[in-house]
Design an enzyme around this catalytic site. Sequence first.
Site, PDB file in Angstrom:
ATOM      1  N   HIS A 131       1.940   4.655  -3.014  1.00  0.00           N
ATOM      2  CA  HIS A 131       1.996   6.100  -2.537  1.00  0.00           C
ATOM      3  C   HIS A 131       3.603   6.754  -2.953  1.00  0.00           C
ATOM      4  O   HIS A 131       3.589   7.662  -3.649  1.00  0.00           O
ATOM      5  CB  HIS A 131       1.798   6.496  -1.041  1.00  0.00           C
ATOM      6  CG  HIS A 131       0.570   6.108  -0.606  1.00  0.00           C
ATOM      7  ND1 HIS A 131      -0.543   6.709  -1.318  1.00  0.00           N
ATOM      8  CD2 HIS A 131      -0.083   5.535   0.481  1.00  0.00           C
ATOM      9  CE1 HIS A 131      -2.083   6.376  -0.710  1.00  0.00           C
ATOM     10  NE2 HIS A 131      -1.592   5.760   0.491  1.00  0.00           N
ATOM     11  N   HIS A 165       0.843  -1.175   0.022  1.00  0.00           N
ATOM     12  CA  HIS A 165      -0.102   0.107   0.055  1.00  0.00           C
ATOM     13  C   HIS A 165       0.829   1.109   0.062  1.00  0.00           C
ATOM     14  O   HIS A 165       0.706   2.184  -0.819  1.00  0.00           O
ATOM     15  CB  HIS A 165      -0.925   0.108   1.243  1.00  0.00           C
ATOM     16  CG  HIS A 165      -1.846   1.166   1.157  1.00  0.00           C
ATOM     17  ND1 HIS A 165      -3.113   1.311   0.637  1.00  0.00           N
ATOM     18  CD2 HIS A 165      -1.593   2.673   1.818  1.00  0.00           C
ATOM     19  CE1 HIS A 165      -3.781   2.245   0.900  1.00  0.00           C
ATOM     20  NE2 HIS A 165      -2.742   2.953   1.662  1.00  0.00           N
ATOM     21  N   GLU A 166       1.809   1.538   0.916  1.00  0.00           N
ATOM     22  CA  GLU A 166       2.884   2.529   0.974  1.00  0.00           C
ATOM     23  C   GLU A 166       3.723   2.593  -0.363  1.00  0.00           C
ATOM     24  O   GLU A 166       3.876   3.729  -0.613  1.00  0.00           O
ATOM     25  CB  GLU A 166       3.368   2.375   2.404  1.00  0.00           C
ATOM     26  CG  GLU A 166       2.694   2.255   3.420  1.00  0.00           C
ATOM     27  CD  GLU A 166       1.922   3.803   3.633  1.00  0.00           C
ATOM     28  OE1 GLU A 166       2.571   4.889   3.155  1.00  0.00           O
ATOM     29  OE2 GLU A 166       0.877   3.767   4.189  1.00  0.00           O
TER      30      GLU A 166
END
Length: 349
Positions: free
Chosen positions: A21, A17-18
């Site tokens: 980003h 997920h990170e």
Amino acid sequence: MAILSFLIILSILVFVHELGHFLAAKKLKVKVEEFGFGYPPRILGIKKRGTIYSLNLLPFGGFVRMRGEDPSTSLRAGLPQAKGAFFLKSKRVRLIILIAGVVMNFILGVVLFGAIYTKTGIPQKTDYLTLTAVAVGSPAEKSGLKPDDKILGFKGSEEFINYINDQRGQEIRLKIKDGRELTVIPRLVQDTPEGQGALGVGITDTETVFYPIWQRPFRGMWLGLQEALAWGGEILAGLGTMIAGLLHGQMPKDVAGPVGIYQISKTVAKAGFLAVLQFMGILSVNLAILNLLPLPALDGGRLLFLGIEAVTRKRIKPGIEQAIHMAGMLVLIGLMVLVTIGDIKRLMG
């Protein structure tokens, strides 16, 4: 080992997920000050092209720290005037960066489902029903039905089950693909053993096809996309039920928190590696859906503020936005505590 497997699964999901980003921020020229694996305190850090790549003590995924990500802190520090500040970027750029984590989790779910189907084969709907089991002493066995018999004339399992239940106690004829026609009388409800149906058979309307190995990953990911969307619908329906219950003062039921997920992961680990991959795929889609919810402190909450900014053409005061996110975080922690209490009660029960 169970705790280690649990930590590895969650760490991979959060890290992916990170990573979404991070990659989006880098691509769109937002200054990434730190990209960390795990959470501080920091064990090791290497600075490359202005970004610190860190290894941290708490092994729970990772984090991305962008310049100007916190508007209130950014204004006090004068960071919006610095090159590459997130807070200064256009709404389009901020939108892409905010949804990148969700997209990565969804892609991970699709890839994991695809990997499973590459190994196990591609399930496909058939125009017949295949008997997977025939119970000893059942009407099906007495009529001559056997495992692997293929029944014609039905569009799917549900139509077959409804038909059989409607004909309980009456003589019916079933056409078998090999040319046989068998007569069988479905049992009445009171004559049906627990755990069996009126005929005493297991059925499926799918079969596994092993395409050439080079085709299977692509076919598997396409099927995985459909499965991920289906799981997304199930998750949203479950969340809707939970929220409706909370509004009526009911404690969340059938919702797993960290303790519940840990218990499930132990059971899944015993089922083998493919079961672990499927569990990860479901959790990854779950994480994507949850992060899209328009709740403060989540990506969806930040997207909500971005949407308000787009409509009103004004930015909400940084201090107010930060306070709302903090309040939302407290609410989420409270919900997590309630769910965890429910997990513990179920375990004790």
